[in-house]
Design a protein around this motif. Structure first.
Motif, PDB file in Angstrom:
ATOM      1  N   TYR A  84      34.427  42.712  38.044  1.00  0.00           N
ATOM      2  CA  TYR A  84      34.392  41.352  37.545  1.00  0.00           C
ATOM      3  C   TYR A  84      35.361  40.488  38.342  1.00  0.00           C
ATOM      4  O   TYR A  84      36.507  40.866  38.549  1.00  0.00           O
ATOM      5  N   LEU A  85      34.885  39.327  38.765  1.00  0.00           N
ATOM      6  CA  LEU A  85      35.736  38.413  39.515  1.00  0.00           C
ATOM      7  C   LEU A  85      36.004  37.184  38.657  1.00  0.00           C
ATOM      8  O   LEU A  85      35.078  36.584  38.116  1.00  0.00           O
ATOM      9  N   PHE A  86      37.272  36.812  38.554  1.00  0.00           N
ATOM     10  CA  PHE A  86      37.651  35.676  37.720  1.00  0.00           C
ATOM     11  C   PHE A  86      37.862  34.421  38.552  1.00  0.00           C
ATOM     12  O   PHE A  86      38.658  34.414  39.491  1.00  0.00           O
ATOM     13  N   ASN A  87      37.130  33.384  38.198  1.00  0.00           N
ATOM     14  CA  ASN A  87      37.237  32.107  38.892  1.00  0.00           C
ATOM     15  C   ASN A  87      37.598  31.001  37.916  1.00  0.00           C
ATOM     16  O   ASN A  87      37.366  31.115  36.723  1.00  0.00           O
ATOM     17  N   ILE A  88      38.125  29.920  38.469  1.00  0.00           N
ATOM     18  CA  ILE A  88      38.431  28.733  37.680  1.00  0.00           C
ATOM     19  C   ILE A  88      37.572  27.599  38.198  1.00  0.00           C
ATOM     20  O   ILE A  88      37.590  27.296  39.392  1.00  0.00           O
ATOM     21  N   VAL A  99      37.957  28.061  42.131  1.00  0.00           N
ATOM     22  CA  VAL A  99      39.020  28.816  42.773  1.00  0.00           C
ATOM     23  C   VAL A  99      38.969  30.247  42.248  1.00  0.00           C
ATOM     24  O   VAL A  99      39.000  30.478  41.042  1.00  0.00           O
ATOM     25  N   LEU A 100      38.881  31.195  43.175  1.00  0.00           N
ATOM     26  CA  LEU A 100      38.860  32.610  42.816  1.00  0.00           C
ATOM     27  C   LEU A 100      40.293  33.141  42.799  1.00  0.00           C
ATOM     28  O   LEU A 100      41.049  32.916  43.740  1.00  0.00           O
ATOM     29  N   ILE A 101      40.652  33.832  41.705  1.00  0.00           N
ATOM     30  CA  ILE A 101      41.978  34.443  41.641  1.00  0.00           C
ATOM     31  C   ILE A 101      41.877  35.838  42.252  1.00  0.00           C
ATOM     32  O   ILE A 101      41.141  36.685  41.770  1.00  0.00           O
ATOM     33  N   ARG A 102      42.610  36.064  43.313  1.00  0.00           N
ATOM     34  CA  ARG A 102      42.480  37.323  44.047  1.00  0.00           C
ATOM     35  C   ARG A 102      43.575  38.334  43.737  1.00  0.00           C
ATOM     36  O   ARG A 102      43.377  39.540  43.934  1.00  0.00           O
ATOM     37  N   ALA A 103      44.749  37.874  43.334  1.00  0.00           N
ATOM     38  CA  ALA A 103      45.826  38.834  43.063  1.00  0.00           C
ATOM     39  C   ALA A 103      46.872  38.226  42.143  1.00  0.00           C
ATOM     40  O   ALA A 103      47.135  37.026  42.197  1.00  0.00           O
ATOM     41  N   ILE A 104      47.469  39.066  41.289  1.00  0.00           N
ATOM     42  CA  ILE A 104      48.538  38.617  40.402  1.00  0.00           C
ATOM     43  C   ILE A 104      49.702  39.602  40.425  1.00  0.00           C
ATOM     44  O   ILE A 104      49.538  40.759  40.822  1.00  0.00           O
ATOM     45  N   GLU A 105      50.861  39.095  40.014  1.00  0.00           N
ATOM     46  CA  GLU A 105      52.030  39.943  39.826  1.00  0.00           C
ATOM     47  C   GLU A 105      52.244  40.072  38.321  1.00  0.00           C
ATOM     48  O   GLU A 105      52.431  39.068  37.645  1.00  0.00           O
ATOM     49  N   PRO A 106      52.204  41.279  37.762  1.00  0.00           N
ATOM     50  CA  PRO A 106      52.260  41.465  36.303  1.00  0.00           C
ATOM     51  C   PRO A 106      53.527  40.870  35.695  1.00  0.00           C
ATOM     52  O   PRO A 106      54.610  40.973  36.269  1.00  0.00           O
ATOM     53  N   VAL A 107      53.386  40.247  34.505  1.00  0.00           N
ATOM     54  CA  VAL A 107      54.540  39.685  33.809  1.00  0.00           C
ATOM     55  C   VAL A 107      54.607  40.228  32.380  1.00  0.00           C
ATOM     56  O   VAL A 107      55.484  41.014  32.044  1.00  0.00           O
ATOM     57  N   ASP A 108      53.641  39.817  31.547  1.00  0.00           N
ATOM     58  CA  ASP A 108      53.639  40.264  30.162  1.00  0.00           C
ATOM     59  C   ASP A 108      52.552  41.305  29.932  1.00  0.00           C
ATOM     60  O   ASP A 108      51.504  41.277  30.558  1.00  0.00           O
ATOM     61  N   SER A 132      40.521  44.000  40.456  1.00  0.00           N
ATOM     62  CA  SER A 132      41.677  44.585  39.793  1.00  0.00           C
ATOM     63  C   SER A 132      42.318  43.589  38.831  1.00  0.00           C
ATOM     64  O   SER A 132      42.756  43.960  37.742  1.00  0.00           O
ATOM     65  N   VAL A 133      42.398  42.338  39.218  1.00  0.00           N
ATOM     66  CA  VAL A 133      42.982  41.307  38.368  1.00  0.00           C
ATOM     67  C   VAL A 133      42.223  41.234  37.046  1.00  0.00           C
ATOM     68  O   VAL A 133      42.813  41.248  35.965  1.00  0.00           O
ATOM     69  N   SER A 134      40.908  41.166  37.143  1.00  0.00           N
ATOM     70  CA  SER A 134      40.094  41.039  35.942  1.00  0.00           C
ATOM     71  C   SER A 134      40.252  42.251  35.042  1.00  0.00           C
ATOM     72  O   SER A 134      40.364  42.128  33.826  1.00  0.00           O
TER      73      SER A 134
END
Length: 200
Positions: A84-88, A99-108, A132-134
């Motif tokens: 699954y790909l998450f876009n805004i 805008v496609l979100i490609r990577a995040i840094e974990p927080v909560d 992976s983000v999704s």
DNA sequence: GCAATGATTTACT
DNA sequence: GTAAATCATTGCC
């Protein structure tokens, strides 16, 4: 906690500017009372004016219908039958930018993300790559077309600053079929972040 | 109605 | 580095 980004943030007409400004913002989800979030460290801009976009040239299909809504909605798409790909969705109604979100840094909710990804310890690749983000945030096609100002999926500003010289622009990957448009440097990431997907 | 394909990830050689 | 997994959407018959 930070403050939720207003609709006016998404509804501007410069999708590449929005993609750059999303770096350092925090993407949050809250499903069933479980909060998970991460700092956005890599994005990609898509516009109906270039071939890599599903809604290129204003093409309408049942799947791309959500592109034509006002900015500030989620667009979750299943790719390769597995990911699954998450876009805004951005810009005004009838203008298909995203805008496609490609990577995040974990927080909560790191433990929750680990469980979702079937991992036992935190690794850099937990949020590296759109699929992976999704998965880490628990996003599936059921979360398509959600309002990003509601309390299930949203973005926050937490005062994290990303100076221009920390933003790297590069050509997008996996869009070779788009011809010349595949060369557009519309992929943005934070320099030196260990959480982005492996540079190609 | 049916076959082709993709905004990827993962594992194996 | 290369290949396989896997399915909704799409486009043509």
């Amino acid at each position: 906690m930070g403050s939720k980004l207003p609709l006016s943030f998404y509804r501007r007409d410069d999708v590449t500017l929005i993609a750059r400004e999303l770096l350092g913002k925090v993407l949050c989800t809250n499903f069933g009372g479980v909060l998970t979030s991460g700092i956005i460290v890599e994005t990609e801009a898509y516009s109906q004016s270039e071939k890599a976009c599903h809604a290129f040239g204003g093409k309408r299909t049942p799947r791309t219908e959500v592109f034509y809504n006002d900015g500030g909605l989620s667009y979750v798409y299943l790719c390769y039958g597995i990911h699954y790909l998450f876009n805004i969705i951005t810009n005004a109604a009838d203008t298909a930018d995203a805008v496609l979100i490609r990577a995040i840094e974990p927080v909560d909710g790191v433990e929750t993300m680990l469980r979702r990804r079937k991992m036992t310890k935190l690794e850099h690749r937990i949020g590296a790559g759109p699929g992976s983000v999704s998965q880490a945030l628990g996003l599936t096609k059921h979360h398509n077309a959600l309002d990003l100002t509601e309390d299930h999926v949203w973005l926050e500003r937490r005062g994290i600053k990303v100076p221009d010289d920390q933003i790297i622009a590069s050509p997008r990957v996996g869009v070779d079929y788009a011809g010349e448009d595949a060369l557009l440097p519309w992929r943005y990431r934070i320099a030196g972040s260990p959480w982005v997907s492996r540079a190609k």
